[in-house]
Scaffold this motif. Structure first.
Motif, PDB file in Angstrom:
ATOM      1  N   TYR A 149       0.804  -1.215   0.000  1.00 13.75           N
ATOM      2  CA  TYR A 149       0.000   0.000   0.000  1.00 13.75           C
ATOM      3  C   TYR A 149       0.841   1.271   0.000  1.00 13.75           C
ATOM      4  N   LEU A 150       2.151   1.148   0.228  1.00 16.02           N
ATOM      5  CA  LEU A 150       3.047   2.302   0.203  1.00 16.02           C
ATOM      6  C   LEU A 150       3.765   2.454  -1.129  1.00 16.02           C
ATOM      7  N   HIS A 151       3.600   1.494  -2.030  1.00 18.03           N
ATOM      8  CA  HIS A 151       4.351   1.539  -3.289  1.00 18.03           C
ATOM      9  C   HIS A 151       4.079   2.816  -4.084  1.00 18.03           C
ATOM     10  N   LYS A 152       2.806   3.135  -4.290  1.00 18.61           N
ATOM     11  CA  LYS A 152       2.504   4.297  -5.131  1.00 18.61           C
ATOM     12  C   LYS A 152       3.093   5.594  -4.571  1.00 18.61           C
ATOM     13  N   PRO A 153       2.816   5.971  -3.319  1.00 16.57           N
ATOM     14  CA  PRO A 153       3.376   7.250  -2.846  1.00 16.57           C
ATOM     15  C   PRO A 153       4.898   7.263  -2.817  1.00 16.57           C
ATOM     16  N   LEU A 154       5.510   6.137  -2.480  1.00 13.76           N
ATOM     17  CA  LEU A 154       6.975   6.104  -2.426  1.00 13.76           C
ATOM     18  C   LEU A 154       7.580   6.181  -3.825  1.00 13.76           C
ATOM     19  N   VAL A 155       6.980   5.458  -4.764  1.00 14.17           N
ATOM     20  CA  VAL A 155       7.486   5.504  -6.142  1.00 14.17           C
ATOM     21  C   VAL A 155       7.331   6.914  -6.716  1.00 14.17           C
ATOM     22  N   LEU A 156       6.188   7.546  -6.514  1.00 16.48           N
ATOM     23  CA  LEU A 156       5.988   8.897  -7.034  1.00 16.48           C
ATOM     24  C   LEU A 156       6.956   9.886  -6.399  1.00 16.48           C
ATOM     25  N   GLU A 157       7.248   9.700  -5.119  1.00 20.06           N
ATOM     26  CA  GLU A 157       8.229  10.580  -4.468  1.00 20.06           C
ATOM     27  C   GLU A 157       9.610  10.405  -5.099  1.00 20.06           C
ATOM     28  N   ALA A 158       9.997   9.157  -5.316  1.00 17.31           N
ATOM     29  CA  ALA A 158      11.310   8.885  -5.918  1.00 17.31           C
ATOM     30  C   ALA A 158      11.369   9.394  -7.352  1.00 17.31           C
ATOM     31  N   LEU A 159      10.281   9.237  -8.095  1.00 21.64           N
ATOM     32  CA  LEU A 159      10.254   9.737  -9.467  1.00 21.64           C
ATOM     33  C   LEU A 159      10.370  11.254  -9.490  1.00 21.64           C
ATOM     34  N   GLY A 160       9.783  11.913  -8.471  1.00 20.42           N
ATOM     35  CA  GLY A 160       9.920  13.358  -8.368  1.00 20.42           C
ATOM     36  C   GLY A 160      11.362  13.790  -8.151  1.00 20.42           C
ATOM     37  N   CYS A 161      12.168  12.877  -7.604  1.00 20.80           N
ATOM     38  CA  CYS A 161      13.610  13.132  -7.430  1.00 20.80           C
ATOM     39  C   CYS A 161      14.397  12.750  -8.671  1.00 20.80           C
ATOM     40  N   LYS A 162      13.678  12.312  -9.714  1.00 20.79           N
ATOM     41  CA  LYS A 162      14.259  11.915 -11.007  1.00 20.79           C
ATOM     42  C   LYS A 162      15.265  10.774 -10.857  1.00 20.79           C
ATOM     43  N   LYS A 163      14.860   9.741 -10.112  1.00 24.18           N
ATOM     44  CA  LYS A 163      15.684   8.549  -9.927  1.00 24.18           C
ATOM     45  C   LYS A 163      15.025   7.346 -10.592  1.00 24.18           C
ATOM     46  N   HIS A 164      15.858   6.446 -11.136  1.00 22.92           N
ATOM     47  CA  HIS A 164      15.334   5.166 -11.600  1.00 22.92           C
ATOM     48  C   HIS A 164      14.793   4.404 -10.396  1.00 22.92           C
ATOM     49  N   ILE A 165      13.735   3.615 -10.622  1.00 24.62           N
ATOM     50  CA  ILE A 165      13.059   2.930  -9.523  1.00 24.62           C
ATOM     51  C   ILE A 165      12.999   1.430  -9.779  1.00 24.62           C
ATOM     52  N   ILE A 166      13.297   0.652  -8.748  1.00 27.57           N
ATOM     53  CA  ILE A 166      12.918  -0.759  -8.679  1.00 27.57           C
ATOM     54  C   ILE A 166      11.884  -0.844  -7.567  1.00 27.57           C
ATOM     55  N   THR A 167      10.711  -1.370  -7.860  1.00 28.98           N
ATOM     56  CA  THR A 167       9.722  -1.562  -6.802  1.00 28.98           C
ATOM     57  C   THR A 167       9.308  -3.019  -6.742  1.00 28.98           C
ATOM     58  N   GLU A 168       9.121  -3.507  -5.539  1.00 25.73           N
ATOM     59  CA  GLU A 168       8.619  -4.866  -5.381  1.00 25.73           C
ATOM     60  C   GLU A 168       7.206  -4.955  -5.967  1.00 25.73           C
ATOM     61  N   LYS A 169       6.816  -6.181  -6.298  1.00 22.43           N
ATOM     62  CA  LYS A 169       5.464  -6.396  -6.821  1.00 22.43           C
ATOM     63  C   LYS A 169       4.476  -6.352  -5.663  1.00 22.43           C
ATOM     64  N   PRO A 170       3.217  -6.041  -5.935  1.00 25.99           N
ATOM     65  CA  PRO A 170       2.709  -5.500  -7.184  1.00 25.99           C
ATOM     66  C   PRO A 170       3.045  -4.022  -7.296  1.00 25.99           C
ATOM     67  N   ILE A 171       3.094  -3.513  -8.512  1.00 27.95           N
ATOM     68  CA  ILE A 171       3.373  -2.093  -8.686  1.00 27.95           C
ATOM     69  C   ILE A 171       2.322  -1.269  -7.950  1.00 27.95           C
ATOM     70  N   ALA A 172       1.071  -1.699  -8.029  1.00 26.59           N
ATOM     71  CA  ALA A 172      -0.052  -1.023  -7.372  1.00 26.59           C
ATOM     72  C   ALA A 172      -1.240  -1.967  -7.396  1.00 26.59           C
TER      73      ALA A 172
END
Length: 321
Positions: free
Chosen positions: A71-94
């Motif tokens: 349930y934290l994947h989306k906000p954490l991924v969007l925060e990291a993307l805002g920092c312009k970093k490549h992301i690896i996220t565990e499944k499920p993406i959302a």
């Protein structure tokens, strides 16, 4: 590649241990807020930050690896993307198709890559399944059956795994592994049917049986369960082709040709790492993370976890009530 590790629980531990075996990979910092996170970061000698933004502002980071609860994947991924970093996220993406679309769109807007860690794609077993199906040595596939069964995972901290809005329950936590393989090997099904069962008073389904139908005539069934029974974890599959069968079970992967030839495929990983979770030693995460870091270094998408398939799988699973 400098890695920021977000979430230091079971999967964070598995990823950290495997990064130690990848030349050029270094975990430079971590993000976490719990006492357990603080203890593990201290054990590893890592600076711990409360947010991705703070960590990226103070550390040179190439890749953010999100190993936090679903349930934290989306906000954490969007925060990291805002920092312009490549992301690896565990499944499920959302847990929702629209959320996954938004996350990929944000990655494209920021000129970075978003990878989903569907680890089965990096196993020798699934690699063999892809190859045998692709080269048609046994002809075209006619029928397939996948099983992924477990005792109820009572280890879940805080009970979030049993909250549909936080985990997606069995379909998104367990069955997603097999569905990702099914779609990657056979394509997106044309129709999906399923049944479920649950004990009296249970707020979630304990078992699902899925049928995926293809216009080609192929039928694929799959079962996923958190049984109220102390059974050992079981994951196996078989595929029946026109001129043979491929079986994956506790004995490995075996091909049975119609002419009587039996092939025992070598699916042993040459390098195996203790993952610190109930899988024991394997090469799965090492192969996965090595591949994804190499893709990130080139700023290119991964052919093994493409956006289109990740979206197809989420769209299918979101239909399960």
């Amino acid at each position: 590649m400098n890695i920021l590790l977000v979430g230091l629980g079971g999967m964070g531990n598995a990823h950290y241990l495997n990064y130690q075996h990848i030349p050029g990979a270094e975990v430079v910092a971590a993000v976490g807020r719990t006492d357990a996170d603080r203890q593990r970061a201290a054990q590893w000698g890592l600076p711990l930050y409360e947010t991705i933004t703070a960590a990226c502002a103070q550390r040179a980071v190439d890749v953010v690896d999100v190993c936090a609860p679903t349930y934290l994947h989306k906000p954490l991924v969007l925060e990291a993307l805002g920092c312009k970093k490549h992301i690896i996220t565990e499944k499920p993406i959302a847990l929702h198709f629209e959320d996954a679309q938004q996350m990929y769109a944000c990655a494209e807007e920021n000129g970075v890559q978003l990878y989903v860690a569907q680890v089965l794609q990096f196993t020798r077993e699934v690699e063999t399944l892809r190859q045998v199906t692709s080269d048609a040595r046994y002809g075209k596939p006619l029928d397939a059956c996948f099983e992924r069964l477990s005792a109820c995972p009572r280890w879940s901290q805080g009970g979030w795994l049993f909250d549909k809005e936080k985990s997606g329950l069995l379909p998104f936590d367990l069955h997603i592994h097999d569905l990702d393989v099914i779609v990657s090997v056979f394509g997106k099904p044309d129709d999906m049917l399923y049944t479920e069962c649950r004990g009296e008073g249970k707020a979630y389904a304990e078992q699902y049986r899925f049928t995926y139908v293809y216009r080609s005539g192929l039928n694929v069934s799959a079962e996923a369960a958190w049984f109220n029974a102390a059974i050992p974890f079981t994951a196996r599959w078989r595929v029946y082709y026109e001129r043979g069968m491929l079986v994956c079970d506790a004995n490995g992967v075996t091909g049975y040709a119609a002419d009587g030839e039996v092939t025992h495929f070598d699916v042993t990983d040459p390098v195996q790492v203790d993952c610190g979770i109930n899988l024991g030693r394997s090469g799965w995460f090492l192969r996965e993370l090595t591949h994804l870091l190499a893709c990130a270094a080139e700023g290119k998408p991964s052919e093994l976890v493409p956006k289109e398939r990740i979206l197809d799988v989420v769209e299918l699973l979101e239909q399960v009530q």
